[in-house]
Design an enzyme around this catalytic site. Structure first.
Site, PDB file in Angstrom:
ATOM      1  N   HIS A   1     -54.794  27.332 -39.600  1.00 51.85           N
ATOM      2  CA  HIS A   1     -53.367  27.050 -39.769  1.00 51.85           C
ATOM      3  C   HIS A   1     -52.523  27.631 -38.637  1.00 51.85           C
ATOM      4  O   HIS A   1     -51.311  27.370 -38.568  1.00 51.85           O
ATOM      5  CB  HIS A   1     -52.867  27.587 -41.111  1.00 51.85           C
ATOM      6  CG  HIS A   1     -51.837  26.714 -41.750  1.00 51.85           C
ATOM      7  ND1 HIS A   1     -51.083  25.797 -41.049  1.00 51.85           N
ATOM      8  CD2 HIS A   1     -51.413  26.617 -43.043  1.00 51.85           C
ATOM      9  CE1 HIS A   1     -50.266  25.175 -41.857  1.00 51.85           C
ATOM     10  NE2 HIS A   1     -50.434  25.646 -43.077  1.00 51.85           N
TER      11      HIS A   1
ATOM     12  N   ASP B   1     -51.591  21.877 -38.429  1.00 58.40           N
ATOM     13  CA  ASP B   1     -50.725  21.769 -39.593  1.00 58.40           C
ATOM     14  C   ASP B   1     -51.332  20.783 -40.587  1.00 58.40           C
ATOM     15  O   ASP B   1     -52.261  20.027 -40.281  1.00 58.40           O
ATOM     16  CB  ASP B   1     -49.307  21.342 -39.201  1.00 58.40           C
ATOM     17  CG  ASP B   1     -49.287  20.055 -38.383  1.00 58.40           C
ATOM     18  OD1 ASP B   1     -49.995  19.099 -38.751  1.00 58.40           O
ATOM     19  OD2 ASP B   1     -48.574  20.007 -37.365  1.00 58.40           O
TER      20      ASP B   1
END
Length: 496
Positions: free
Chosen positions: A466, A470
């Site tokens: 992350h 995304d």
């Protein structure tokens, strides 16, 4: 005079036989008649020369003992675990013969002999920890063998040579590495029947695999590393046959294995691949994971694969679903190259990888292994299947090396071979994404006309880093990967 001569030679023959058996010569203990004295004294000098020559030959019969040290394997590895000995004390070995198999936290390596001789000492037991640069075995080399100046040579007294045998093929020493010899042994192939394409006629792994493909078609190891995802078949119309010892309609009582209690705690040091797993997963904890799950309708792919399976087998390749999954992932990475990237050590730069080296995380008896298929963007589905067959053979023989285990840029994990549906896969640093494939299930789904139909459904679970990936990017990649599999004919438009 002739009788005296014959008697002299008979006495001499008996004398030589006795001296050969005793390995010594003492002419003063021999008694000759008066008539044989002149002849005996004439033979004394010759017999003494023969006896001393025999003793010198016995001393030179044995060579020096070399302490064969464990060489540097590379990548900073300082210790390994001895997993299996292929020799024992007293065995005769030749150059390139396998001595033992050791396992580091990277891969398994087969150690080979650099000398012709006899094994005199093993320094470690099975599962013992061997140190790089320390003696591994003592080899008594044959006389005239060339010794490396770096080895420690120990002179020993002369001893009677023991007779040992070793495998030779029609009197000719075939040049092949231990990994190749073991691969040939696993598949019952005689090296004398294989034409080597390496330097000086050395037999390579590719030669064994090509020979096996020509002889038997597909490579079928006894214990495959990559399990094919099984498609459930239709329900049987008739009940299964009931054993004669169990009455009809009576279900046998299931028996569960009884737990075994040792009565005390046991401490076991981490070694080999388990030690590497601790290191890799500890590094993976630093990555902020996020997950995304979806399902794929593989009904069309199931039909396509059933049509191509026979054709692939005629060409010597076993075709599973995995080559389609891998190729679809590579086509998706062309649209989203950030999923085929990695962060540098300082987390300041993003490195986009040109090659799609897709790894397959598999659970094996040795632990978690992730062999990779290199340059998938340049391979066809058939070529990917060929490479998977090759990795199967190496995995079954326990000979997956660093070249097969390193360099991955993206990973797929086939949990469906065990029976799972969803998972939360852990990213393998320095990669940024991984996918877990569940088992294929026949489930009811609505078609475009609103009718309930049978569909082959597979669940997929993605994990991504992350810090740079995304959720939208992961979702779009999953969508295009799913479209390629649900409509496999669309792959033809983007194949290169």
């Amino acid at each position: 005079m002739a009788a005296v001569t014959r008697g002299s030679f008979n006495a001499l023959r008996r004398l030589l036989t006795q001296q050969y058996r005793r390995r010594c010569f003492q002419p003063q203990n021999l008694q000759f008649s008066r008539n044989l004295k002149p002849l005996a004294s004439r033979w004394d000098t010759s017999l003494q020369m023969f006896g001393s020559r025999t003793l010198r030959t016995a001393v030179a019969w044995r060579g020096p003992i070399v302490q064969f040290k464990l060489s540097d394997i590379g990548e900073g590895i300082m210790e390994v675990t001895v997993k299996e000995w292929y020799v024992k004390e007293g065995d005769k070995v030749s150059q390139f013969d396998s001595i033992c198999e050791v396992q580091s936290d990277k891969a398994s390596v087969t150690i080979t002999s650099r000398y012709d001789g006899v094994i005199r000492k093993l320094y470690y037991d099975v599962d013992g920890t061997a140190l790089v640069g320390k003696p591994l075995v003592d080899i008594e080399t044959e006389s005239g063998s060339e010794l490396s100046q770096e080895e420690d040579v120990v002179e020993t007294p002369a001893m009677a040579r023991e007779e040992h045998t070793h495998q030779e093929i029609k009197g000719h020493k075939t040049q092949a590495t231990p990994a190749v010899r073991r691969l040939a042994m696993e598949n019952n192939i005689k090296l004398s029947e294989v034409v080597g394409t390496g330097k000086d006629g050395r037999i390579l792994k590719e030669d064994i695999l090509n020979f096996l493909a020509k002889q038997t078609g597909a490579i079928l190891p006894p214990t495959p590393l990559f399990h094919e995802i099984q498609t459930p078949g239709p329900d049987p119309s008739t009940p299964a046959a009931t054993p004669m010892s169990i009455p009809a309609g009576v279900k046998p009582t299931p028996t569960a294995p009884k737990p075994v209690f040792s009565g005390k705690d046991v401490m076991e040091p981490l070694k080999g691949f388990h030690k590497a797993m601790v290191k890799t997963m500890t590094a993976a904890l630093k990555i902020p994971h996020f997950g995304y799950c979806d399902e794929v309708d593989l009904s069309r792919l199931v039909l396509l694969r059933s049509e191509l399976k026979t054709t692939a087998e005629r060409r010597g390749v076993k075709l599973s679903y995995m080559p389609f999954f891998i190729k679809a992932a590579s086509l998706g990475l062309l649209h989203f190259p950030i999923l085929n990237s990695s962060l540098d050590e300082g987390c300041q730069n993003l490195i986009y990888k040109a090659s799609h080296n897709i790894g397959l995380a598999m659970d094996t008896s040795q632990g978690l292994l992730v062999p990779t298929v290199k340059n998938v963007q340049l391979l066809s589905v058939f070529e990917i299947a060929q490479e998977l067959n090759r990795l199967q053979a190496l995995g079954a023989a326990g000979q997956l090396g660093k070249s097969e285990l390193n360099g991955g840029t993206f990973t797929l994990s086939n949990i469906g071979s065990i029976g799972g549906t969803y998972a939360k896969p852990v990213i393998l640093p320095p990669e940024v994404a991984i996918g877990a494939l569940g088992k294929i299930q026949v489930l009811p789904r609505f078609d475009t006309a609103g009718q309930v139909t049978r569909a082959h459904i597979m669940k997929v679970s993605w994990s991504a880093d992350h810090r740079i990936i995304d959720g939208a990017t992961m979702c779009r990649f999953s969508n295009i990967w799913r479209e390629y599999l649900e409509n496999p004919a669309s792959m033809v438009l983007d194949l290169k």
